[in-house]
Design a protein around this motif. Structure first.
Motif, PDB file in Angstrom:
ATOM      1  N   GLU A 193      11.473   1.197  -7.763  1.00  0.00           N
ATOM      2  CA  GLU A 193      10.733   2.054  -8.686  1.00  0.00           C
ATOM      3  C   GLU A 193      11.608   3.201  -9.203  1.00  0.00           C
ATOM      4  OE1 GLU A 193       7.730   1.793 -10.056  1.00  0.00           O
ATOM      5  OE2 GLU A 193       7.355  -0.109  -9.034  1.00  0.00           O
ATOM      6  N   THR A 194      12.408   3.777  -8.320  1.00  0.00           N
ATOM      7  CA  THR A 194      13.282   4.883  -8.715  1.00  0.00           C
ATOM      8  C   THR A 194      14.333   4.402  -9.703  1.00  0.00           C
ATOM      9  OG1 THR A 194      12.949   5.907  -6.561  1.00  0.00           O
ATOM     10  CG2 THR A 194      14.817   6.692  -7.855  1.00  0.00           C
ATOM     11  N   GLN A 195      14.929   3.250  -9.434  1.00  0.00           N
ATOM     12  CA  GLN A 195      15.918   2.706 -10.367  1.00  0.00           C
ATOM     13  C   GLN A 195      15.279   2.388 -11.708  1.00  0.00           C
ATOM     14  OE1 GLN A 195      17.545  -0.591  -8.173  1.00  0.00           O
ATOM     15  NE2 GLN A 195      19.130   0.670  -7.241  1.00  0.00           N
ATOM     16  N   GLN A 196      14.075   1.842 -11.680  1.00  0.00           N
ATOM     17  CA  GLN A 196      13.367   1.529 -12.919  1.00  0.00           C
ATOM     18  C   GLN A 196      13.066   2.812 -13.693  1.00  0.00           C
ATOM     19  OE1 GLN A 196       9.858  -0.753 -12.236  1.00  0.00           O
ATOM     20  NE2 GLN A 196       9.473  -1.110 -14.391  1.00  0.00           N
ATOM     21  N   MET A 197      12.655   3.850 -12.990  1.00  0.00           N
ATOM     22  CA  MET A 197      12.354   5.122 -13.650  1.00  0.00           C
ATOM     23  C   MET A 197      13.602   5.717 -14.289  1.00  0.00           C
ATOM     24  SD  MET A 197       9.770   6.555 -10.705  1.00  0.00           S
ATOM     25  CE  MET A 197       9.891   8.268 -11.117  1.00  0.00           C
ATOM     26  N   THR A 198      14.742   5.659 -13.588  1.00  0.00           N
ATOM     27  CA  THR A 198      15.977   6.224 -14.151  1.00  0.00           C
ATOM     28  C   THR A 198      16.462   5.391 -15.332  1.00  0.00           C
ATOM     29  OG1 THR A 198      17.324   5.073 -12.490  1.00  0.00           O
ATOM     30  CG2 THR A 198      16.716   7.353 -12.034  1.00  0.00           C
ATOM     31  N   GLN A 235       0.832  -1.199   0.000  1.00  0.00           N
ATOM     32  CA  GLN A 235       0.000   0.000   0.000  1.00  0.00           C
ATOM     33  C   GLN A 235       0.863   1.245   0.000  1.00  0.00           C
ATOM     34  OE1 GLN A 235      -2.183  -0.939   3.509  1.00  0.00           O
ATOM     35  NE2 GLN A 235      -4.001  -1.588   2.367  1.00  0.00           N
ATOM     36  N   ALA A 236       1.948   1.216   0.766  1.00  0.00           N
ATOM     37  CA  ALA A 236       2.841   2.377   0.797  1.00  0.00           C
ATOM     38  C   ALA A 236       3.490   2.571  -0.561  1.00  0.00           C
ATOM     39  CB  ALA A 236       3.912   2.201   1.879  1.00  0.00           C
ATOM     40  N   GLY A 237       3.854   1.468  -1.240  1.00  0.00           N
ATOM     41  CA  GLY A 237       4.466   1.557  -2.560  1.00  0.00           C
ATOM     42  C   GLY A 237       3.484   1.976  -3.635  1.00  0.00           C
ATOM     43  N   ALA A 238       2.179   1.824  -3.371  1.00  0.00           N
ATOM     44  CA  ALA A 238       1.181   2.191  -4.368  1.00  0.00           C
ATOM     45  C   ALA A 238       1.193   3.687  -4.646  1.00  0.00           C
ATOM     46  CB  ALA A 238      -0.216   1.759  -3.903  1.00  0.00           C
ATOM     47  N   GLY A 239       1.674   4.493  -3.713  1.00  0.00           N
ATOM     48  CA  GLY A 239       1.747   5.932  -3.915  1.00  0.00           C
ATOM     49  C   GLY A 239       2.772   6.318  -4.962  1.00  0.00           C
ATOM     50  N   VAL A 240       3.638   5.375  -5.366  1.00  0.00           N
ATOM     51  CA  VAL A 240       4.655   5.657  -6.356  1.00  0.00           C
ATOM     52  C   VAL A 240       4.092   5.513  -7.770  1.00  0.00           C
ATOM     53  CG1 VAL A 240       6.924   4.940  -7.190  1.00  0.00           C
ATOM     54  CG2 VAL A 240       6.424   4.887  -4.770  1.00  0.00           C
ATOM     55  N   VAL A 241       2.943   4.865  -7.916  1.00  0.00           N
ATOM     56  CA  VAL A 241       2.382   4.594  -9.237  1.00  0.00           C
ATOM     57  C   VAL A 241       2.159   5.871 -10.027  1.00  0.00           C
ATOM     58  CG1 VAL A 241       0.421   3.624 -10.470  1.00  0.00           C
ATOM     59  CG2 VAL A 241       1.383   2.419  -8.520  1.00  0.00           C
ATOM     60  N   ALA A 242       1.595   6.899  -9.425  1.00  0.00           N
ATOM     61  CA  ALA A 242       1.334   8.143 -10.147  1.00  0.00           C
ATOM     62  C   ALA A 242       2.628   8.777 -10.645  1.00  0.00           C
ATOM     63  CB  ALA A 242       0.543   9.113  -9.277  1.00  0.00           C
ATOM     64  N   PRO A 243       3.682   8.933  -9.799  1.00  0.00           N
ATOM     65  CA  PRO A 243       4.922   9.495 -10.329  1.00  0.00           C
ATOM     66  C   PRO A 243       5.533   8.627 -11.420  1.00  0.00           C
ATOM     67  CG  PRO A 243       4.937   9.571  -7.942  1.00  0.00           C
ATOM     68  CD  PRO A 243       3.724   8.799  -8.367  1.00  0.00           C
ATOM     69  N   VAL A 244       5.444   7.296 -11.277  1.00  0.00           N
ATOM     70  CA  VAL A 244       5.999   6.404 -12.285  1.00  0.00           C
ATOM     71  C   VAL A 244       5.273   6.606 -13.604  1.00  0.00           C
ATOM     72  CG1 VAL A 244       6.283   3.986 -12.946  1.00  0.00           C
ATOM     73  CG2 VAL A 244       6.782   4.695 -10.618  1.00  0.00           C
ATOM     74  N   ALA A 245       3.941   6.682 -13.556  1.00  0.00           N
ATOM     75  CA  ALA A 245       3.159   6.863 -14.772  1.00  0.00           C
ATOM     76  C   ALA A 245       3.495   8.188 -15.438  1.00  0.00           C
ATOM     77  CB  ALA A 245       1.663   6.795 -14.444  1.00  0.00           C
ATOM     78  N   ALA A 246       3.677   9.242 -14.644  1.00  0.00           N
ATOM     79  CA  ALA A 246       4.000  10.554 -15.205  1.00  0.00           C
ATOM     80  C   ALA A 246       5.363  10.529 -15.889  1.00  0.00           C
ATOM     81  CB  ALA A 246       3.974  11.621 -14.113  1.00  0.00           C
TER      82      ALA A 246
END
Length: 179
Positions: free
Chosen positions: A167-172, A5-16
């Motif tokens: 998620e951050t590594q995946q985004m970079t 649930q805490a990681g779910a908050g990263v979905v919006a930044p990842v999508a953007a």
């Protein structure tokens, strides 16, 4: 709140960030990354390439010439995410009170040792006095606090922090950002 649930908050930044990264192939790789040195993308827009350690690298623009996010932009976006804020809140909720408690106990020991030598010299068992017991209590408190911090991190923060890191590594990687 669970780590998922805490990681779910990263979905919006990842999508953007993914949206800004340009078109993607069926495999999930950005079009210009699918064929190193390719002149065009899935959208047909030309991209410039720059030589990299393993051959030509695509430029930092997406298929529609939208600039890709920099590492700083990605990290700032993650830092603003609710998942990151939750990890920091959990950290502060443990560290703040633990620090106050330990410093109070330590300063109490120092003040008692300097202002009440008669109390500290009082024997407890044989040659062991109150000062020795309090000093050993300081060491014991350090070990207990270290154990409690490690347990709190493992139980309450590590999973969510690891998901944020992933998620951050995946985004970079998707944005083609070099470290």
């Amino acid at each position: 709140m669970t780590g998922a649930q805490a990681g779910a908050g990263v979905v919006a930044p990842v999508a953007a960030v993914r949206a800004a990264a340009g078109p993607r192939t069926a495999a999930g790789v950005s079009a210009e990354r699918s064929a190193p040195g390719a002149v065009g993308t899935a959208a047909g827009a030309a991209t410039a390439t720059a030589p990299g350690p393993s051959g030509p690298r695509p430029s930092r623009t997406g298929g529609d010439d939208a600039p890709r996010p920099s590492a700083a932009e990605i990290y700032l976006e993650v830092r603003r995410s609710p998942a990151f804020q939750e990890v920091r809140r959990r950290y502060r909720r443990f560290v703040g009170p633990a620090t106050v408690l330990f410093l109070t106990w330590y300063l109490g020991y120092v003040v008692a040792a300097t202002t009440a030598p008669g109390l500290m010299a009082r024997p407890v068992v044989g040659p062991v006095n109150v000062a020795m017991v309090a000093c050993l209590g300081q060491f014991l408190t350090t070990f207990v606090l270290t154990w409690a911090y490690a347990r709190h991190a493992r139980v309450h923060r590590d999973r969510a922090a690891l998901e944020l890191r992933w998620e951050t590594q995946q985004m970079t990687r998707e944005a083609g950002v070099d470290r």
